[in-house]
Scaffold this motif. Structure first.
Motif, short mmCIF file in Angstrom:
data_model
loop_
_atom_site.label_atom_id
_atom_site.label_comp_id
_atom_site.label_asym_id
_atom_site.label_seq_id
_atom_site.Cartn_x
_atom_site.Cartn_y
_atom_site.Cartn_z
N GLU A 24 -10.55 7.43 -3.35
CA GLU A 24 -10.45 5.99 -3.03
C GLU A 24 -11.86 5.41 -2.97
OE1 GLU A 24 -8.19 4.74 0.45
OE2 GLU A 24 -9.10 2.74 0.32
N VAL A 49 -11.18 -4.39 -3.56
CA VAL A 49 -12.58 -4.01 -3.78
C VAL A 49 -13.16 -4.67 -5.02
CG1 VAL A 49 -14.12 -2.05 -4.19
CG2 VAL A 49 -12.21 -1.78 -2.64
N ALA A 106 -21.33 6.00 -1.27
CA ALA A 106 -21.63 5.90 -2.71
C ALA A 106 -21.02 4.61 -3.25
CB ALA A 106 -21.03 7.09 -3.46
N PRO A 107 -21.78 3.87 -4.06
CA PRO A 107 -21.21 2.68 -4.70
C PRO A 107 -20.34 3.08 -5.88
CG PRO A 107 -23.47 2.96 -5.43
CD PRO A 107 -23.18 4.09 -4.46
N ILE A 108 -19.37 2.26 -6.21
CA ILE A 108 -18.48 2.57 -7.34
C ILE A 108 -19.28 2.78 -8.61
CG2 ILE A 108 -16.64 1.68 -8.82
CD1 ILE A 108 -15.69 -0.03 -6.60
N GLU A 109 -20.35 2.03 -8.74
CA GLU A 109 -21.10 2.05 -10.01
C GLU A 109 -21.80 3.38 -10.26
OE1 GLU A 109 -21.26 -0.17 -7.60
OE2 GLU A 109 -20.73 -2.12 -8.44
N MET A 114 -18.73 -0.18 8.09
CA MET A 114 -17.36 0.11 7.65
C MET A 114 -17.13 1.62 7.66
SD MET A 114 -15.47 -2.50 6.73
CE MET A 114 -15.16 -3.89 5.69
N THR A 149 -8.34 -0.87 -3.48
CA THR A 149 -7.57 -1.96 -2.88
C THR A 149 -8.53 -2.98 -2.29
OG1 THR A 149 -7.29 -0.73 -0.80
CG2 THR A 149 -5.52 -0.53 -2.42
N GLY A 152 -14.49 2.22 -2.04
CA GLY A 152 -14.58 1.07 -1.14
C GLY A 152 -13.48 1.11 -0.08
N ALA A 153 -13.37 2.23 0.60
CA ALA A 153 -12.22 2.45 1.49
C ALA A 153 -12.26 1.62 2.77
CB ALA A 153 -12.12 3.94 1.84
N GLY A 154 -13.37 0.92 3.02
CA GLY A 154 -13.43 -0.01 4.15
C GLY A 154 -13.20 0.69 5.48
N ARG A 164 0.85 -1.20 0.00
CA ARG A 164 0.00 0.00 0.00
C ARG A 164 0.88 1.25 0.00
NH1 ARG A 164 -5.35 -1.33 1.80
NH2 ARG A 164 -5.54 -3.22 3.03
N PRO A 170 -19.84 2.31 0.86
CA PRO A 170 -21.29 2.17 0.97
C PRO A 170 -21.78 1.39 2.19
CG PRO A 170 -20.41 0.65 -0.69
CD PRO A 170 -19.26 1.48 -0.20
N ASP A 171 -20.90 0.65 2.85
CA ASP A 171 -21.32 -0.14 4.01
C ASP A 171 -21.27 0.75 5.27
OD1 ASP A 171 -21.15 -3.38 5.09
OD2 ASP A 171 -20.58 -1.79 6.48
N ALA A 213 -7.67 1.33 5.85
CA ALA A 213 -6.31 0.78 5.94
C ALA A 213 -5.30 1.65 5.19
CB ALA A 213 -6.28 -0.64 5.39
C1 LIG Z 1 -12.35 -6.32 1.48
S1 LIG Z 1 -12.92 -4.73 1.82
C2 LIG Z 1 -11.50 -3.73 1.42
C3 LIG Z 1 -11.44 -2.45 2.20
C4 LIG Z 1 -10.26 -1.52 1.88
N1 LIG Z 1 -10.31 -1.04 0.52
C5 LIG Z 1 -8.92 -2.18 2.13
O1 LIG Z 1 -8.03 -2.11 1.29
O2 LIG Z 1 -8.75 -2.72 3.23
C6 LIG Z 1 -14.00 -4.43 0.46
C7 LIG Z 1 -14.71 -3.10 0.57
O3 LIG Z 1 -15.34 -2.82 -0.69
C8 LIG Z 1 -16.60 -2.25 -0.43
N2 LIG Z 1 -17.45 -2.46 -1.59
C9 LIG Z 1 -18.00 -3.61 -2.02
N3 LIG Z 1 -18.76 -3.40 -3.12
C10 LIG Z 1 -18.66 -2.08 -3.39
C11 LIG Z 1 -19.21 -1.23 -4.40
N4 LIG Z 1 -20.01 -1.72 -5.35
N5 LIG Z 1 -18.92 0.08 -4.36
C12 LIG Z 1 -18.08 0.58 -3.40
N6 LIG Z 1 -17.55 -0.17 -2.43
C13 LIG Z 1 -17.82 -1.48 -2.42
C14 LIG Z 1 -17.09 -2.98 0.81
O4 LIG Z 1 -18.11 -2.26 1.48
C15 LIG Z 1 -15.81 -3.10 1.61
O5 LIG Z 1 -15.62 -2.01 2.47
#
Ligand SMILES: C[S@@+](CC[C@H](N)C(=O)[O-])C[C@H]1O[C@@H](n2cnc3c(N)ncnc32)[C@H](O)[C@@H]1O
Length: 208
Positions: free
Chosen positions: A34, A102, A82-85, A62, A100, A36-38, A21, A58-59, A41
Motif C-alpha cells: 500500500e 493518494v 518512501a515516496p511512490i516515485e 502520518m 487510496t 501513501g498509507a496515511g 475499502r 513519507p510523512d 484507514a
Molecule cells: C489524503 S491522505 C490518504 C491516506 C490513506 N491512503 C487513506 O486512504 O486514508 C494522502 C496520503 O498520501 C501521502 N502521499 C502524498 N504524496 C505522496 C508520495 N509522493 N508518495 C507516497 N505517499 C504520498 C501523504 O503523505 C498522505 O498520507
C-alpha cells in the motif's frame, strides 16, 4: 494534516468509504504493497491471510500514527518511509498494490503510476479509490478549478481536477472495474470519486 485527517474523513468513512475499502481489499491475496498509507484507514480491512503486507508513508507524523495503529491491531506489517516515485523494491515484487486517496497529491501521476507498475507482477492488480474532477461542463468542475490553487497549498498538494481513472489507463493498466460515485459527506468539491481494480497486463500483451 496528521492531526485532523481522521476526524476530517470520519463522516465519509461511516457513510461510504469504509464499505468501499472493505469490498476492494477483502479479495486480496499474496504479497501486497500500500502506497501513501496515511494513518492506516485500510489496515484493519486487509485479510489476515496475506503472505506479506508492506505500507509506505513519507510523512513522518502520518507514519507515526500508522505504526501506532498497526501495533494496536497486532498486524504484522512493514512500514517504510518512501515516496511512490522511488519505491525500494525490485521489479515485479508484489501481487497487488493499493492506492487510496493518494494520486490526488503526487507531483506527477504518470511518474507515480509508472513506478507502481514497475513493482507489480505481470497480471497483478492495482486497487484504487481516488477523488477526481467532476464531469466536464458541470458547475462543480468550474468550482474545483477555482479552488484548486488554494486547496493544494493547505491540503498537502491535493489536486481537485485530476482525471485519475484515465491516467491509470494511460499508464498501461487495464481497468477491470471502475465505479464513479459521490463520496457522501465529503466537502462538495471532493465528492466526485472513482474506485476499482486495474490490472498490469501480462508480459505477452504489455503496454510500454
Ligand atoms: C489524503 S491522505 C490518504 C491516506 C490513506 N491512503 C487513506 O486512504 O486514508 C494522502 C496520503 O498520501 C501521502 N502521499 C502524498 N504524496 C505522496 C508520495 N509522493 N508518495 C507516497 N505517499 C504520498 C501523504 O503523505 C498522505 O498520507
Amino acid at each position: 494534516m496528521a492531526q485532523i485527517y481522521d476526524r476530517f474523513m470520519q463522516r465519509s468513512e461511516e457513510q461510504c468509504l469504509r464499505a468501499w475499502r472493505e469490498a476492494l481489499l477483502r479479495p486480496l491475496e499474496g504479497s501486497v504493497l500500500e502506497v501513501g498509507a496515511g494513518t492506516g484507514a485500510n489496515l484493519a480491512l486487509y485479510p489476515a491471510t496475506l503472505e506479506r503486507l508492506v505500507l509506505t508513508e513519507p510523512d513522518g507524523a502520518m507514519r507515526r500514527k500508522l505504526e501506532r495503529r498497526a501495533r494496536e491491531l497486532g498486524r504484522d506489517v512493514r512500514v517504510l518511509d518512501a515516496p511512490i516515485e522511488r519505491l525500494p523494491f525490485e521489479a515485479a515484487s508484489f501481487d497487488a498494490l493499493v492506492s487510496t486517496l493518494v494520486l490526488c497529491s503526487v507531483r506527477r501521476q504518470d511518474e507515480a503510476l509508472a513506478e507502481m507498475k514497475r513493482v507489480l507482477k505481470p497480471g497483478g492488480r492495482l486497487v484504487f479509490i481516488e477523488h477526481v474532477a467532476a464531469e466536464p461542463g458541470a458547475r462543480r468542475r468550474a468550482w474545483q478549478g477555482r479552488l484548486e490553487p488554494f486547496w493544494r497549498r493547505i491540503a498537502g498538494n491535493c489536486h481537485l481536477t485530476r482525471e485519475t481513472a484515465e491516467a491509470i489507463g494511460a499508464a498501461g493498466f487495464v481497468l477491470d472495474s471502475c465505479t464513479r460515485e459521490s463520496m457522501r459527506k465529503a466537502l462538495p468539491f471532493l465528492r466526485p470519486s472513482v474506485r476499482g481494480v486495474a490490472r498490469k497486463p501480462s508480459s505477452a500483451n504489455a503496454a510500454p
